[in-house]
Scaffold this active site. Structure first.
Site, PDB file in Angstrom:
ATOM      1  N   LYS A   1     -21.638  21.577  -1.482  1.00 39.94           N
ATOM      2  CA  LYS A   1     -20.303  21.575  -0.868  1.00 39.94           C
ATOM      3  C   LYS A   1     -19.780  20.156  -0.721  1.00 39.94           C
ATOM      4  O   LYS A   1     -18.638  19.862  -1.079  1.00 39.94           O
ATOM      5  CB  LYS A   1     -20.374  22.233   0.513  1.00 39.94           C
ATOM      6  CG  LYS A   1     -19.141  22.014   1.361  1.00 39.94           C
ATOM      7  CD  LYS A   1     -19.203  22.702   2.698  1.00 39.94           C
ATOM      8  CE  LYS A   1     -19.725  21.841   3.830  1.00 39.94           C
ATOM      9  NZ  LYS A   1     -18.817  20.775   4.282  1.00 39.94           N
ATOM     10  N   ASN A   2     -20.620  19.273  -0.192  1.00 36.74           N
ATOM     11  CA  ASN A   2     -20.141  17.924   0.124  1.00 36.74           C
ATOM     12  C   ASN A   2     -19.963  17.046  -1.104  1.00 36.74           C
ATOM     13  O   ASN A   2     -19.492  15.917  -0.993  1.00 36.74           O
ATOM     14  CB  ASN A   2     -21.070  17.248   1.139  1.00 36.74           C
ATOM     15  CG  ASN A   2     -20.882  17.820   2.532  1.00 36.74           C
ATOM     16  OD1 ASN A   2     -19.989  18.630   2.765  1.00 36.74           O
ATOM     17  ND2 ASN A   2     -21.737  17.397   3.462  1.00 36.74           N
TER      18      ASN A   2
ATOM     19  N   ARG B   1     -14.520  12.993  15.716  1.00 32.50           N
ATOM     20  CA  ARG B   1     -14.364  12.718  14.287  1.00 32.50           C
ATOM     21  C   ARG B   1     -13.029  12.079  13.906  1.00 32.50           C
ATOM     22  O   ARG B   1     -12.196  12.693  13.216  1.00 32.50           O
ATOM     23  CB  ARG B   1     -14.605  14.006  13.486  1.00 32.50           C
ATOM     24  CG  ARG B   1     -15.971  14.595  13.766  1.00 32.50           C
ATOM     25  CD  ARG B   1     -16.251  15.799  12.931  1.00 32.50           C
ATOM     26  NE  ARG B   1     -16.796  15.478  11.641  1.00 32.50           N
ATOM     27  CZ  ARG B   1     -17.230  16.382  10.787  1.00 32.50           C
ATOM     28  NH1 ARG B   1     -17.168  17.645  11.079  1.00 32.50           N
ATOM     29  NH2 ARG B   1     -17.721  16.026   9.630  1.00 32.50           N
TER      30      ARG B   1
ATOM     31  N   CYS C   1     -13.113  18.623  16.416  1.00 31.93           N
ATOM     32  CA  CYS C   1     -13.720  19.849  15.927  1.00 31.93           C
ATOM     33  C   CYS C   1     -14.934  20.116  16.780  1.00 31.93           C
ATOM     34  O   CYS C   1     -15.285  19.320  17.649  1.00 31.93           O
ATOM     35  CB  CYS C   1     -14.067  19.752  14.446  1.00 31.93           C
ATOM     36  SG  CYS C   1     -15.423  18.650  14.130  1.00 31.93           S
TER      37      CYS C   1
ATOM     38  N   ASP D   1     -26.819  17.251   9.203  1.00 32.12           N
ATOM     39  CA  ASP D   1     -26.511  18.614   8.759  1.00 32.12           C
ATOM     40  C   ASP D   1     -27.748  19.523   8.724  1.00 32.12           C
ATOM     41  O   ASP D   1     -27.632  20.714   8.403  1.00 32.12           O
ATOM     42  CB  ASP D   1     -25.833  18.594   7.377  1.00 32.12           C
ATOM     43  CG  ASP D   1     -24.380  18.129   7.467  1.00 32.12           C
ATOM     44  OD1 ASP D   1     -23.857  18.013   8.582  1.00 32.12           O
ATOM     45  OD2 ASP D   1     -23.780  17.886   6.405  1.00 32.12           O
TER      46      ASP D   1
ATOM     47  N   ARG E   1     -18.077  29.028   5.133  1.00 30.15           N
ATOM     48  CA  ARG E   1     -17.470  27.739   4.748  1.00 30.15           C
ATOM     49  C   ARG E   1     -18.382  26.966   3.815  1.00 30.15           C
ATOM     50  O   ARG E   1     -17.907  26.265   2.933  1.00 30.15           O
ATOM     51  CB  ARG E   1     -17.232  26.882   6.001  1.00 30.15           C
ATOM     52  CG  ARG E   1     -15.992  27.229   6.780  1.00 30.15           C
ATOM     53  CD  ARG E   1     -15.721  26.153   7.811  1.00 30.15           C
ATOM     54  NE  ARG E   1     -15.898  24.850   7.208  1.00 30.15           N
ATOM     55  CZ  ARG E   1     -16.342  23.761   7.827  1.00 30.15           C
ATOM     56  NH1 ARG E   1     -16.645  23.809   9.098  1.00 30.15           N
ATOM     57  NH2 ARG E   1     -16.476  22.618   7.183  1.00 30.15           N
TER      58      ARG E   1
END
Ligand code: UD1
Length: 418
Positions: free
Chosen positions: A22-23, A121, A116, A305, A397
């Site tokens: 994803k990243n 952030r 968030c 993460d 997500r």
């Protein structure tokens, strides 16, 4: 809305193919804005964040088509420079359009991401970096309106902290700036090396790939890209940790065994057997877990993460584990939910002290953010009895078919309408 239902206690056995990261997919999709294309991205995971990013590109005038894991993106006719609140609020990584839009169109209006679940952030590093390159900006109505004054001109930028998306944004902004840009204290995550490879393949001149100093010699134009997204090390890590908790044996294919040095060390210390084999990682566990301490750090340190997932594993251990979160200030949302399953965790500032309780009991819990959801899945897989996790859109997500992948290796897990 769906929930995930897990009947815990089954060891995982078999093989899982890891999806693209994803990243890496998100910045690489944004990099397609730099030149008309068509650009071809391979190994693109099927995720809600990827779909959101494609919707954002569409709103800017791009077109795309997907064929399996291959995406073709055409950005020849950009007709907007605005990333609206509706798209940015669901995904902070939308801010990654800033650099490419400034480089290509000289202007970008991007909604501020706001707070968030895992912390404030801010994007001050991005904005300070662009200012050094000759971009002025105003903040109005919740948007940052950025304009290149004449032409972007290379400069030396030193980040206070190695921010991942700030490094990517400045890289994409600087590739067509006049002269040389130097990024010092750059983030070193493998996904950034993937972006550097894509940009260099498009004709950019970037040196220092994988290091904390990146040198970018500006070029006047870029061409179409063809690049493969690197494997998702966070998906890989999540599955390795899951086997540590449930016991069993998994072989993870289509991966990259070099990307998780800090996790392997901690898993081995916890008694989980991990064997690296080029594009595969083998993992075996017997459900017996030793307590280890974790401190999250920028790459190659232990990834934030994977902090929530590792905390779930430590609940099944014996002894005390000190887990310190240094990247985000509020990333312990999963603690209250793990406690509902019988975990003994105390929070003290940026640290959580986990007293291993050996086993957890299934319960109804709520996903609060992407990686917190993954930790609840791990807890549910290894707990006694039934766990129901609501708000699974968080999981969608960032994990490509996690429920399907786990059920094919023996987990009793399925989705159900709530
Ligand atoms: C990226 C990852 C995310 C991961 C995080 C840390 C993507 C799309 N997301 O997020 O999954 O959890 O790296 O590895 O790649 N900061 C500032 N000002 C800024 C930018 C960051 O103060 O302008 C702070 C943040 O609040 C945080 C720290 O720097 O405390 C690191 O954040 P950063 O690396 O920027 O995270 P993201 O790039 O948003």
């Amino acid at each position: 809305m769906d929930k995930i239902v897990i009947e815990g206690g089954t060891p995982l056995r078999g093989e899982i193919a890891i999806s693209g990261a994803k990243n890496a997919a998100l910045p690489l999709i944004c990099a397609c804005l730099l030149a008309p294309g068509p650009h071809i991205l391979e190994n693109v995971p099927d995720l809600r964040d990827v779909r959101t990013m494609l919707a954002l590109l569409e709103a800017l005038g791009a077109t795309w088509k997907r064929d399996g894991a291959t995406l073709t993106i055409d950005t020849a006719n950009l007709n907007s420079f605005e990333a609206s609140y509706d798209l940015v609020k669901t995904m902070r990584a939308s801010v990654l359009v800033l650099g490419p839009l400034l480089a290509r169109l000289g202007r970008a209006r991007v909604s501020l991401p706001g707070g968030c679940a895992i912390g404030a952030r801010p994007i001050n590093f991005h904005l300070q970096g662009f200012k050094r390159l000759g971009v002025s900006h105003q903040l109005e109505d919740g948007y940052v309106d950025a304009v290149v004054d004449g032409q972007m001109v290379g400069a030396t930028i030193c980040f206070d902290f190695p921010s991942v998306t700030a490094t990517e944004n400045i890289l994409m902004g600087a590739v067509m700036a006049r002269g040389e840009t130097v990024i010092k204290n750059a983030a070193r995550e493998p996904e950034i090396a993937n972006l550097v490879d894509m940009l260099n393949g498009m004709g950019a001149r970037i040196r220092g790939r994988g290091g904390d100093t990146l040198l970018i010699e500006g070029v006047t134009r870029l061409r179409s890209a063809r690049i493969r997204i690197v494997p998702d090390r966070i998906e890989t890590g999540t599955l390795l940790i899951a086997v540590g908790a449930t016991g069993g044996e998994l072989s993870l294919s289509n991966g990259d065994s070099t990307m998780l040095p800090a996790l392997y060390a901690k898993l081995r210390a916890a008694g989980v057997r991990v064997r690296e084999d080029q594009d595969r990682v083998h993992v075996a566990g017997n459900g017996v877990v030793r307590a280890v301490d974790i401190k999250t750090m920028p790459y190659p340190g232990f990834p934030t993460d994977l902090q929530a997932q590792m905390m779930a594993l430590m609940c099944f251990g014996q002894g005390l584990s000190l887990i310190t979160e240094t990247i985000f200030e509020n990333r312990f949302m999963h603690v209250a939910e793990l406690r509902r399953m019988g975990a003994d965790i105390r929070i003290n500032g940026p640290s959580a002290i986990v007293s291993g309780v050996g086993k957890l009991r299934g319960a109804r819990v709520m996903a609060t953010d992407l990686r917190a959801s993954a930790s609840l899945v791990i807890a549910g897989l290894a707990a006694e009895g039934l766990t129901q996790i609501s708000r699974v859109y968080h999981l969608d997500r960032g994990y490509d078919d996690l429920v399907g992948k786990l059920s094919r290796v023996g987990a009793k897990i399925h989705r159900e309408a709530e």
